[in-house]
Design a protein around this motif. Structure first.
Motif, PDB file in Angstrom:
ATOM      1  N   ILE A 157       0.846  -1.190   0.000  1.00  0.00           N
ATOM      2  CA  ILE A 157       0.000   0.000   0.000  1.00  0.00           C
ATOM      3  C   ILE A 157       0.884   1.244   0.000  1.00  0.00           C
ATOM      4  N   LEU A 158       0.745   2.055  -1.044  1.00  0.00           N
ATOM      5  CA  LEU A 158       1.353   3.379  -1.097  1.00  0.00           C
ATOM      6  C   LEU A 158       0.264   4.390  -0.746  1.00  0.00           C
ATOM      7  N   ALA A 159       0.437   5.105   0.345  1.00  0.00           N
ATOM      8  CA  ALA A 159      -0.618   5.981   0.847  1.00  0.00           C
ATOM      9  C   ALA A 159      -0.341   7.437   0.514  1.00  0.00           C
ATOM     10  N   TYR A 160      -1.423   8.150   0.157  1.00  0.00           N
ATOM     11  CA  TYR A 160      -1.383   9.597  -0.069  1.00  0.00           C
ATOM     12  C   TYR A 160      -2.466  10.205   0.816  1.00  0.00           C
ATOM     13  N   ALA A 161      -2.056  11.020   1.769  1.00  0.00           N
ATOM     14  CA  ALA A 161      -2.956  11.530   2.786  1.00  0.00           C
ATOM     15  C   ALA A 161      -4.041  12.416   2.194  1.00  0.00           C
ATOM     16  N   GLU A 162      -5.184  12.438   2.847  1.00  0.00           N
ATOM     17  CA  GLU A 162      -6.306  13.275   2.442  1.00  0.00           C
ATOM     18  C   GLU A 162      -6.084  14.693   2.950  1.00  0.00           C
ATOM     19  N   GLY A 163      -5.312  15.453   2.189  1.00  0.00           N
ATOM     20  CA  GLY A 163      -5.040  16.842   2.548  1.00  0.00           C
ATOM     21  C   GLY A 163      -3.803  17.008   3.410  1.00  0.00           C
ATOM     22  N   VAL A 164      -3.374  18.242   3.542  1.00  0.00           N
ATOM     23  CA  VAL A 164      -2.117  18.550   4.231  1.00  0.00           C
ATOM     24  C   VAL A 164      -2.187  18.239   5.713  1.00  0.00           C
ATOM     25  N   ASP A 165      -3.328  18.475   6.350  1.00  0.00           N
ATOM     26  CA  ASP A 165      -3.420  18.203   7.789  1.00  0.00           C
ATOM     27  C   ASP A 165      -3.191  16.724   8.086  1.00  0.00           C
ATOM     28  N   ALA A 166      -3.835  15.849   7.316  1.00  0.00           N
ATOM     29  CA  ALA A 166      -3.627  14.409   7.500  1.00  0.00           C
ATOM     30  C   ALA A 166      -2.199  14.020   7.143  1.00  0.00           C
ATOM     31  N   MET A 167      -1.634  14.661   6.140  1.00  0.00           N
ATOM     32  CA  MET A 167      -0.245  14.402   5.754  1.00  0.00           C
ATOM     33  C   MET A 167       0.704  14.639   6.923  1.00  0.00           C
ATOM     34  N   ILE A 168       0.524  15.764   7.610  1.00  0.00           N
ATOM     35  CA  ILE A 168       1.392  16.102   8.735  1.00  0.00           C
ATOM     36  C   ILE A 168       1.136  15.170   9.921  1.00  0.00           C
ATOM     37  N   LEU A 169      -0.137  14.848  10.152  1.00  0.00           N
ATOM     38  CA  LEU A 169      -0.499  13.975  11.265  1.00  0.00           C
ATOM     39  C   LEU A 169       0.105  12.586  11.105  1.00  0.00           C
ATOM     40  N   ILE A 170       0.076  12.062   9.882  1.00  0.00           N
ATOM     41  CA  ILE A 170       0.583  10.716   9.639  1.00  0.00           C
ATOM     42  C   ILE A 170       2.096  10.714   9.445  1.00  0.00           C
ATOM     43  N   GLY A 171       2.580  11.608   8.606  1.00  0.00           N
ATOM     44  CA  GLY A 171       3.989  11.578   8.225  1.00  0.00           C
ATOM     45  C   GLY A 171       4.908  12.424   9.066  1.00  0.00           C
ATOM     46  N   GLY A 172       4.363  13.470   9.693  1.00  0.00           N
ATOM     47  CA  GLY A 172       5.217  14.353  10.469  1.00  0.00           C
ATOM     48  C   GLY A 172       6.176  15.122   9.582  1.00  0.00           C
ATOM     49  N   PRO A 173       7.483  14.939   9.770  1.00  0.00           N
ATOM     50  CA  PRO A 173       8.460  15.755   9.050  1.00  0.00           C
ATOM     51  C   PRO A 173       8.707  15.346   7.599  1.00  0.00           C
ATOM     52  N   GLY A 174       8.097  14.254   7.156  1.00  0.00           N
ATOM     53  CA  GLY A 174       8.326  13.822   5.789  1.00  0.00           C
ATOM     54  C   GLY A 174       7.698  12.467   5.533  1.00  0.00           C
TER      55      GLY A 174
END
Length: 400
Positions: A157-174
């Protein structure tokens, strides 16, 4: 044509999706693997190590190992890489497959766990061994992590977060590292500029031919979009932009032209869908490292709708795979599930013939956009892996 493509369904999907527990020789096969340009490498056997990885790709003239724990006779059947669906919403797909719908709006964690199992089973049954999950939420990510911890991730599974907020919540610094033996990674973020052409939600430069009074606005202003793209790029998250109409695609091109001056290197900016493009805009894609993630089934189900929505002057830019590839973009193919049923072999045939299942229209709809079989299969394998920086992890049958 469709029956010959469907004959490729004997892939190594289930063999390679789970690690073998001993050395295994798969022999006497008509094997083929492709790079993302469609160049075919043929082989007749594979040697798998006890970790499930390929130790050797064997040609007919190669000496077979003298001793292995297991030997599988392929009996001359065709072997291809597991297919990679470049655009799904994995948890919505799984939840749609649950037999018992719950009355509550929010599924429980145990519902999500069962839904993930159902989605994996449905996709693996169709030869799909890896997916790009578009619109991953924190709840989705937690479900994948639970499955990984339990050894229940049967596919990649290659995941792409639903928007920037989820991106930061899941990935943090990168972006996250590869987890669970290369089965899970957060790559980037999905941003949405417009919706489907079918529902007149795609942003077009000119009014819809069948609804001249309609005007679809972008879901993000151009300034908002540029700021969100910058926020993702500064921490090296890959951006995947939903852009179906020619106006939305033009905004992406203009934004990338500007951002490319600041954010250098291999970014692989993704454009999802690109259902209707202005062919005059294609030179703007050249040299930017853009990946086009498209859904070939749309050309079968939506050709009449495209003609109605766009009119004769613009319809040549509908589902224009070959023209987009000719502009220097990399092609990746997906299903868009659960909005459409994932049927990769039918979609392969559509990409090659531009015809419906009944063989119509004769010669293919907008036949100038037909792809070769090799290019279409590459877009479902190596091309989709490349689209997510996953070459070397899956998408080809190669050593390692």
């Amino acid at each position: 044509m469709k029956s010959s493509v469907a004959a490729l369904a004997f892939s190594l999907a289930l063999v390679l999706a789970q690690a073998a527990q001993a050395d295994t020789l798969i022999d006497n096969v008509n094997g083929m693997s492709l790079d993302r340009d469609g160049k075919v490498e043929r082989f007749t056997g594979l040697l798998l190590g006890d970790d499930g990885r390929i130790e050797q790709v064997l040609q007919r003239s190669d000496k077979r190992p003298g001793k292995v724990d297991y030997k599988v006779d392929g009996k001359g059947r065709t072997v291809i890489p597991g297919l990679v669906d470049s655009h799904v919403q994995l948890m919505p797909l799984g939840l749609s497959l649950l037999t018992e719908a719950r009355p509550t709006a929010q599924p429980r964690p145990e519902d999500r766990d069962q839904a993930l199992l159902k989605a994996q089973q449905a996709l693996l049954a169709r030869g799909i061994t890896a997916v790009t999950d578009m619109g991953t939420t924190i709840e989705d990510w937690q479900t994948y992590r639970r499955a990984g911890d339990a050894g229940a991730l049967q596919m990649r599974i290659l995941a792409y977060a639903e928007g920037v907020d989820a991106m930061i919540l899941i990935g943090g610094p990168g972006p996250t590292p590869w987890l669970y033996d290369d089965r899970l990674r957060l790559n980037g973020v999905k941003l949405t500029l417009d919706g489907p052409l079918m529902t007149r939600a795609a942003a077009l430069k000119a009014p819809y031919a069948d609804a001249p009074a309609s005007k679809v606005a972008l879901r993000l202003s151009e300034t908002q979009f540029k700021n969100l793209m910058s926020r993702a790029a500064m921490d090296k998250f890959q951006a995947a932009i939903e852009a179906s109409g020619d106006k939305a695609v033009q905004v992406v091109i203009d934004t990338l032209t500007e951002l490319s001056e600041t954010y250098k290197g291999d970014r692989r900016w993704r454009i999802e869908n690109a259902e209707a493009v202005d062919l005059n805009d294609l030179p703007g894609l050249t040299g930017k490292g853009v990946v086009l993630s498209m859904r070939p089934q749309q050309a079968e189900t939506g050709s009449t709708i495209a003609e109605t929505r766009l009119g004769p002057a613009r319809v040549a830019g509908a589902y224009a795979w070959k023209s987009l590839a000719g502009a220097g973009t990399a092609l990746a193919f997906g299903s868009g599930a659960p909005a459409a049923t994932p049927e990769p072999f039918s979609a392969l045939a559509t990409a090659v013939t531009r015809q419906r299942a009944d063989g119509e229209p004769y010669g293919g709809w907008q036949a100038q956009e037909r792809l070769t079989r090799e290019s279409a299969l590459a877009a479902w394998t190596a091309g989709s892996a490349y689209a997510g920086f996953a070459e070397g992890h899956f998408g080809r049958l190669a050593k390692g």
